[in-house]
Write a protein that holds these residues in place. Sequence first.
Motif, PDB file in Angstrom:
ATOM      1  N   LEU A  14      -3.212  12.965  -5.873  1.00  0.00           N
ATOM      2  CA  LEU A  14      -2.416  13.279  -5.082  1.00  0.00           C
ATOM      3  C   LEU A  14      -2.684  13.377  -3.497  1.00  0.00           C
ATOM      4  O   LEU A  14      -2.075  12.777  -2.664  1.00  0.00           O
ATOM      5  CB  LEU A  14      -1.443  14.488  -5.530  1.00  0.00           C
ATOM      6  N   ASP A  15      -3.917  14.224  -3.701  1.00  0.00           N
ATOM      7  CA  ASP A  15      -4.365  14.674  -2.243  1.00  0.00           C
ATOM      8  C   ASP A  15      -4.772  13.401  -1.539  1.00  0.00           C
ATOM      9  O   ASP A  15      -4.742  13.099  -0.274  1.00  0.00           O
ATOM     10  CB  ASP A  15      -5.477  15.655  -2.113  1.00  0.00           C
ATOM     11  N   ASN A  16      -5.528  12.468  -2.412  1.00  0.00           N
ATOM     12  CA  ASN A  16      -5.989  11.094  -1.902  1.00  0.00           C
ATOM     13  C   ASN A  16      -5.236  10.382  -1.286  1.00  0.00           C
ATOM     14  O   ASN A  16      -5.199   9.665  -0.227  1.00  0.00           O
ATOM     15  CB  ASN A  16      -6.986  10.379  -2.886  1.00  0.00           C
ATOM     16  N   HIS A  17      -3.798  10.618  -2.046  1.00  0.00           N
ATOM     17  CA  HIS A  17      -2.808   9.609  -1.630  1.00  0.00           C
ATOM     18  C   HIS A  17      -2.057  10.118  -0.215  1.00  0.00           C
ATOM     19  O   HIS A  17      -1.665   9.294   0.455  1.00  0.00           O
ATOM     20  CB  HIS A  17      -1.915   9.388  -2.741  1.00  0.00           C
ATOM     21  N   VAL A  18      -1.892  11.332  -0.215  1.00  0.00           N
ATOM     22  CA  VAL A  18      -1.422  11.984   1.042  1.00  0.00           C
ATOM     23  C   VAL A  18      -2.346  11.536   2.451  1.00  0.00           C
ATOM     24  O   VAL A  18      -1.663  11.266   3.407  1.00  0.00           O
ATOM     25  CB  VAL A  18      -1.127  13.419   0.621  1.00  0.00           C
TER      26      VAL A  18
ATOM     27  N   PRO B 128      -0.299   2.212   2.950  1.00  0.00           N
ATOM     28  CA  PRO B 128      -0.401   1.609   1.391  1.00  0.00           C
ATOM     29  C   PRO B 128       1.139   1.151   1.124  1.00  0.00           C
ATOM     30  O   PRO B 128       1.058  -0.115   0.178  1.00  0.00           O
ATOM     31  CB  PRO B 128      -0.837   2.522   0.681  1.00  0.00           C
ATOM     32  N   HIS B 129       2.021   1.554   1.541  1.00  0.00           N
ATOM     33  CA  HIS B 129       3.428   1.264   1.053  1.00  0.00           C
ATOM     34  C   HIS B 129       3.829   0.068   1.968  1.00  0.00           C
ATOM     35  O   HIS B 129       5.075  -0.415   1.790  1.00  0.00           O
ATOM     36  CB  HIS B 129       4.416   2.183   1.017  1.00  0.00           C
ATOM     37  N   ALA B 130       3.030  -0.331   2.933  1.00  0.00           N
ATOM     38  CA  ALA B 130       3.812  -1.480   3.998  1.00  0.00           C
ATOM     39  C   ALA B 130       5.035  -1.147   4.610  1.00  0.00           C
ATOM     40  O   ALA B 130       5.841  -2.146   4.695  1.00  0.00           O
ATOM     41  CB  ALA B 130       3.585  -2.761   3.191  1.00  0.00           C
ATOM     42  N   VAL B 131       5.139  -0.083   5.119  1.00  0.00           N
ATOM     43  CA  VAL B 131       6.507   0.391   5.612  1.00  0.00           C
ATOM     44  C   VAL B 131       6.591  -0.397   6.900  1.00  0.00           C
ATOM     45  O   VAL B 131       5.677  -0.104   7.851  1.00  0.00           O
ATOM     46  CB  VAL B 131       6.696   2.002   5.685  1.00  0.00           C
TER      47      VAL B 131
END
Length: 498
Positions: free
Chosen positions: A225-229, A235-238
Amino acid sequence: MIYKNTDVHLDINSQIKRSISANIQFSTQDIDTAKLTFSLTKDGAPLPISQATHGKLFMRFADGSKFYVNTEVQDALEGVIFYVLTPDQVTHYGTVQAELYVNYNNGQSLSVHKFSFEIDRALVDQDIAPIAEYYVQDFESLKAVIQEMADDAEQILTELQAKFETLDNIETKAGAQEKADAAEAGAKAYTDEHAAKSDNPHKVTKAQVGLSNVDNVKQAAKTDLDNHVVDTDNPHAVTKEQVGLSNVDNVKQASKSEFDTHSADNVRHITAAERTKWNAGQLVKATNDDGSAFVSVGNTDDFYTKITQAGKRFGTFYSTGSAANAPSTNPTRGFFHMTAVDSNGVGTVGYVVAVDQQNKMYSNYLDSSQGWKGWNRILTNADAAVSWQTPTLLNGWRQYDETQKIRFSKNALGEVEIAGAIKGGTLGFEVSAFQLPEGFRPLQPSHFIGVASSAGMGSAPQFHRTLVDTDGKVCVQYCSNTANPNEFISFGFKFRTT
């Protein structure tokens, strides 16, 4: 306003001073008219009253009433302050003891002087007894102190009440120890029995612990989770559209402090009153942007045409002395005002005021039916002064005496005046007594009658006839005194020049 005004002179010093009787008497019927005026001096000079200075007046009335009030400034530079007694204060008749103080914003304070004055009880007020009053001008400060004291008292009462309740539950030391030992033993037995069970003895459900919507799958570890934050690569192409930024430019915005500074800038931002004043202002130029004359009239221009073509306006002009219909043969500057125009925008009614390089002023007026009226010279006090000249006498003529010397001058209207007296010369139609220079000669030959000597002719008045010709010759043609015709010939006349 009408006051029973009093002037109390007080000097601020450290010398021993006793309370003075101000020799002032007001009446209980002096409603809003009982005025105490104080003139303050220090070191022999008026004490200036600035915004950092505050005069305070304390008054103790005969019935025990007390008032501590602010004075008002009457003359800040001369150190004059005053206080007008209120309608309630003048009802407290008798001797009033008072003292004046000067307070400063930096905390300093000066006691000026003690003094006393009288309030006489008017006949109409004989049956009215005043009520003792205590008045403090800074009431809000007093109110705040009283409220704070009340809050402290309420808190103390609450704490005392809690302590009394605790005292009611106090028991002996031995009894309390016995109860504590029993509770400890019971708790240990229960926890030992509960800890030995591993099959959910309490039958706790997912819903009871808030996990009804959680799938029974492995969750991401905290490190995952920390790495994602901390992933900043989107990464979600917003997109901008998804977060509502499609209409926002990608530029740096002003900070809130910068915005607040700009909003508070009263130099850049005009008020509604200023905007109204500017919108109502006249927008017609009187000069060019660099300050030069709005209309320029050159050597080959017609002055009247250039001015009227400027249209309906107030403006400035410059003209050479060679322009047609110019006000002077010297260059001129001035202003014009055309108040009406024809269908082509050409001025039909107005006026012009011009000043040439010799500081001579001219005016002209344009009438819609009669056209330009023509230039008029505006005379000044300096124009009234003339320069007298003494002519060269001819054909035996000489000055009669020093007090009546023959001389001539010309005024601003173009009028030549000859004054004085001569004697001893030859009379004749073509015999010149003297000759006037160019610019001082008449429009046409002119004859004048003057006073002549009566010597040898008894007491009868005698006269002479003199010609002033267009070439400047001044000839004494005839004298009625046949005995002594050239004994005394006087001049005193004026004529217009060419």
